[in-house]
Design a protein around this motif. Structure first.
Motif, PDB file in Angstrom:
ATOM      1  N   LYS A  79      -6.666  -1.465  -0.253  1.00 41.73           N
ATOM      2  CA  LYS A  79      -5.217  -1.269  -0.228  1.00 41.73           C
ATOM      3  C   LYS A  79      -4.513  -1.881  -1.433  1.00 41.73           C
ATOM      4  CE  LYS A  79      -4.339   0.717   3.837  1.00 41.73           C
ATOM      5  NZ  LYS A  79      -3.567   1.972   3.986  1.00 41.73           N
ATOM      6  N   ALA A  80      -5.272  -2.479  -2.347  1.00 39.78           N
ATOM      7  CA  ALA A  80      -4.674  -3.207  -3.472  1.00 39.78           C
ATOM      8  C   ALA A  80      -3.682  -2.335  -4.242  1.00 39.78           C
ATOM      9  CB  ALA A  80      -5.769  -3.697  -4.414  1.00 39.78           C
ATOM     10  N   GLY A  81      -2.484  -2.869  -4.473  1.00 40.13           N
ATOM     11  CA  GLY A  81      -1.483  -2.175  -5.278  1.00 40.13           C
ATOM     12  C   GLY A  81      -0.780  -1.041  -4.569  1.00 40.13           C
ATOM     13  N   GLN A  82      -0.956  -0.924  -3.255  1.00 46.48           N
ATOM     14  CA  GLN A  82      -0.365   0.193  -2.529  1.00 46.48           C
ATOM     15  C   GLN A  82       0.803  -0.247  -1.652  1.00 46.48           C
ATOM     16  OE1 GLN A  82      -2.860   3.091  -0.486  1.00 46.48           O
ATOM     17  NE2 GLN A  82      -4.635   1.956  -1.191  1.00 46.48           N
ATOM     18  N   LEU A  83       1.630   0.724  -1.283  1.00 47.77           N
ATOM     19  CA  LEU A  83       2.569   0.606  -0.179  1.00 47.77           C
ATOM     20  C   LEU A  83       1.962   1.386   0.977  1.00 47.77           C
ATOM     21  CD1 LEU A  83       5.998   1.284  -1.925  1.00 47.77           C
ATOM     22  CD2 LEU A  83       5.394  -0.800  -0.681  1.00 47.77           C
ATOM     23  N   TYR A  84       1.929   0.804   2.154  1.00 41.14           N
ATOM     24  CA  TYR A  84       1.298   1.516   3.254  1.00 41.14           C
ATOM     25  C   TYR A  84       1.844   1.065   4.600  1.00 41.14           C
ATOM     26  CZ  TYR A  84      -1.584  -2.743   3.524  1.00 41.14           C
ATOM     27  OH  TYR A  84      -2.007  -4.038   3.628  1.00 41.14           O
ATOM     28  N   MET A  85       1.553   1.849   5.639  1.00 39.55           N
ATOM     29  CA  MET A  85       1.971   1.560   6.998  1.00 39.55           C
ATOM     30  C   MET A  85       0.752   1.187   7.833  1.00 39.55           C
ATOM     31  SD  MET A  85       4.550   4.816   7.237  1.00 39.55           S
ATOM     32  CE  MET A  85       4.420   4.960   9.010  1.00 39.55           C
ATOM     33  N   GLU A  86       0.984   0.313   8.806  1.00 32.78           N
ATOM     34  CA  GLU A  86      -0.119  -0.167   9.635  1.00 32.78           C
ATOM     35  C   GLU A  86       0.401  -0.402  11.053  1.00 32.78           C
ATOM     36  OE1 GLU A  86      -2.985  -3.257   8.044  1.00 32.78           O
ATOM     37  OE2 GLU A  86      -1.844  -4.472   9.485  1.00 32.78           O
ATOM     38  N   ALA A 119       7.289   7.303   6.759  1.00 32.35           N
ATOM     39  CA  ALA A 119       6.194   7.938   6.017  1.00 32.35           C
ATOM     40  C   ALA A 119       6.744   8.797   4.891  1.00 32.35           C
ATOM     41  CB  ALA A 119       5.339   8.783   6.960  1.00 32.35           C
ATOM     42  N   GLU A 120       7.813   9.540   5.164  1.00 34.09           N
ATOM     43  CA  GLU A 120       8.425  10.369   4.130  1.00 34.09           C
ATOM     44  C   GLU A 120       9.039   9.501   3.033  1.00 34.09           C
ATOM     45  OE1 GLU A 120       8.517  13.637   3.564  1.00 34.09           O
ATOM     46  OE2 GLU A 120       7.100  13.849   5.215  1.00 34.09           O
ATOM     47  N   PHE A 121       9.659   8.383   3.430  1.00 41.88           N
ATOM     48  CA  PHE A 121      10.262   7.480   2.454  1.00 41.88           C
ATOM     49  C   PHE A 121       9.204   6.897   1.518  1.00 41.88           C
ATOM     50  CE2 PHE A 121      11.300   3.006   1.442  1.00 41.88           C
ATOM     51  CZ  PHE A 121      12.375   3.228   0.583  1.00 41.88           C
ATOM     52  N   LEU A 122       8.088   6.424   2.070  1.00 44.10           N
ATOM     53  CA  LEU A 122       7.030   5.837   1.247  1.00 44.10           C
ATOM     54  C   LEU A 122       6.340   6.896   0.394  1.00 44.10           C
ATOM     55  CD1 LEU A 122       5.387   3.229   3.641  1.00 44.10           C
ATOM     56  CD2 LEU A 122       7.185   2.894   1.952  1.00 44.10           C
ATOM     57  N   LYS A 123       6.228   8.099   0.939  1.00 47.37           N
ATOM     58  CA  LYS A 123       5.641   9.194   0.173  1.00 47.37           C
ATOM     59  C   LYS A 123       6.477   9.453  -1.093  1.00 47.37           C
ATOM     60  CE  LYS A 123       4.440  12.814   2.522  1.00 47.37           C
ATOM     61  NZ  LYS A 123       4.511  14.103   3.258  1.00 47.37           N
ATOM     62  N   VAL A 126       1.537   6.625   4.740  1.00 53.07           N
ATOM     63  CA  VAL A 126       0.695   5.519   5.183  1.00 53.07           C
ATOM     64  C   VAL A 126      -0.303   5.152   4.093  1.00 53.07           C
ATOM     65  CG1 VAL A 126      -1.102   4.874   6.849  1.00 53.07           C
ATOM     66  CG2 VAL A 126       0.949   6.047   7.622  1.00 53.07           C
ATOM     67  N   SER A 127      -0.758   6.121   3.330  1.00 51.88           N
ATOM     68  CA  SER A 127      -1.733   5.877   2.279  1.00 51.88           C
ATOM     69  C   SER A 127      -1.468   6.816   1.114  1.00 51.88           C
ATOM     70  CB  SER A 127      -3.152   6.064   2.809  1.00 51.88           C
ATOM     71  OG  SER A 127      -4.109   5.659   1.859  1.00 51.88           O
TER      72      SER A 127
END
Length: 258
Positions: free
Chosen positions: A193-200, A249-253, A89-90
């Motif tokens: 959140k700039a430049g990030q991939l995250y979940m919301e 979450a694991e994929f984005l991590k 998520v972050s």
């Protein structure tokens, strides 16, 4: 003699390289309580994930910790050389906690240590990620710095008094409209959140049954589509059912590690 008081829960948020500060913060809070609790009618309760959460299967680890985070009224964050491990998520658990306070318009006190660093023990990638995060937080105006533990204790006690008074009074500034609060939080969150991939989380009809993957998803759009995601331009992200949260979450991590 007994007295009536409102209890405010203060989250202590940090990576694992500032153990001395994590031990000092409850001491400073206890000192504040001794000096101010009766006269102010407020008692501060320090909250740490290691003492206020328990293991729970079937959910990502940070989500379990967030159940504790979301009961708190204010956060104190401390950093030195590390930002922490990504959560999906972050970019780290501590960053995710701080972003929750920003998103919910709750007070955050952030401190970055400037004491000397042993270069042989420095994780360069972690340090770069931390400095990027610090730069974003400075744009929001949340940060302070300290040179040693004594300096940190003194700053924290003084600034804690200022922020708790604002917490008690609801701030002396005019109360903004709900629209103004939403716009301010949206603007601050965009910086954080700039430049990030995250979940919301995505709330609809008062319920959260799905979530969005947001940020710069151009390079992973095919993978997100193959995983069952549906892009929604008006929401600015890929929609997934809540049941896929751990998997995504694991994929984005893993994407952050590349």
């Amino acid at each position: 003699m007994a007295f009536k008081a409102t209890v405010y829960k203060i989250l202590i948020a940090s990576p694992g390289d500032v153990d001395e500060e994590r031990q000092a913060i409850p001491d400073v809070i206890a000192r504040w309580n001794n000096l101010n609790a009766e006269s102010s009618g407020a008692v501060l309760l320090p909250v740490k994930w290691e003492t206020h959460s328990a293991p729970l299967m079937g959910s990502r680890a940070q989500a379990v910790i967030n159940e504790v985070v979301e009961t708190c009224d204010m956060a104190i964050g401390v950093f030195w050389t590390r930002l922490g491990s990504p959560t999906g998520v972050s970019e780290s658990g501590t960053a995710e906690e701080i972003e929750w306070f920003i998103r919910n318009n709750k007070p955050v006190m952030l401190y970055f240590s400037s004491r000397s660093i042993d270069p042989t023990k420095l994780d360069i990638d972690q340090y770069k990620a931390l400095k990027t995060f610090e730069a974003r937080m400075q744009k929001i105006g949340l940060t302070g710095s300290y040179t040693n533990l004594t300096d940190f204790r003194e700053q924290l006690l003084n600034q804690l008094s200022i922020n708790v008074q604002k917490l008690i009074s609801g701030s002396n500034s005019p109360v903004p409209s709900q629209r103004e609060v939403r716009e301010r939080v949206k603007s601050i969150e965009a910086i954080s959140k700039a430049g990030q991939l995250y979940m919301e989380d995505y709330e609809k009809d008062g319920k959260v049954k799905s979530f969005l993957v947001k940020g710069d998803t151009k390079d992973i759009k095919d993978e997100l589509k193959d995983m069952g995601g549906r892009y929604n331009g008006s929401l600015g992200g890929w929609i997934f059912p809540k049941t896929r949260e751990v998997e995504l979450a694991e994929f984005l991590k893993n994407q952050r590690k590349k």
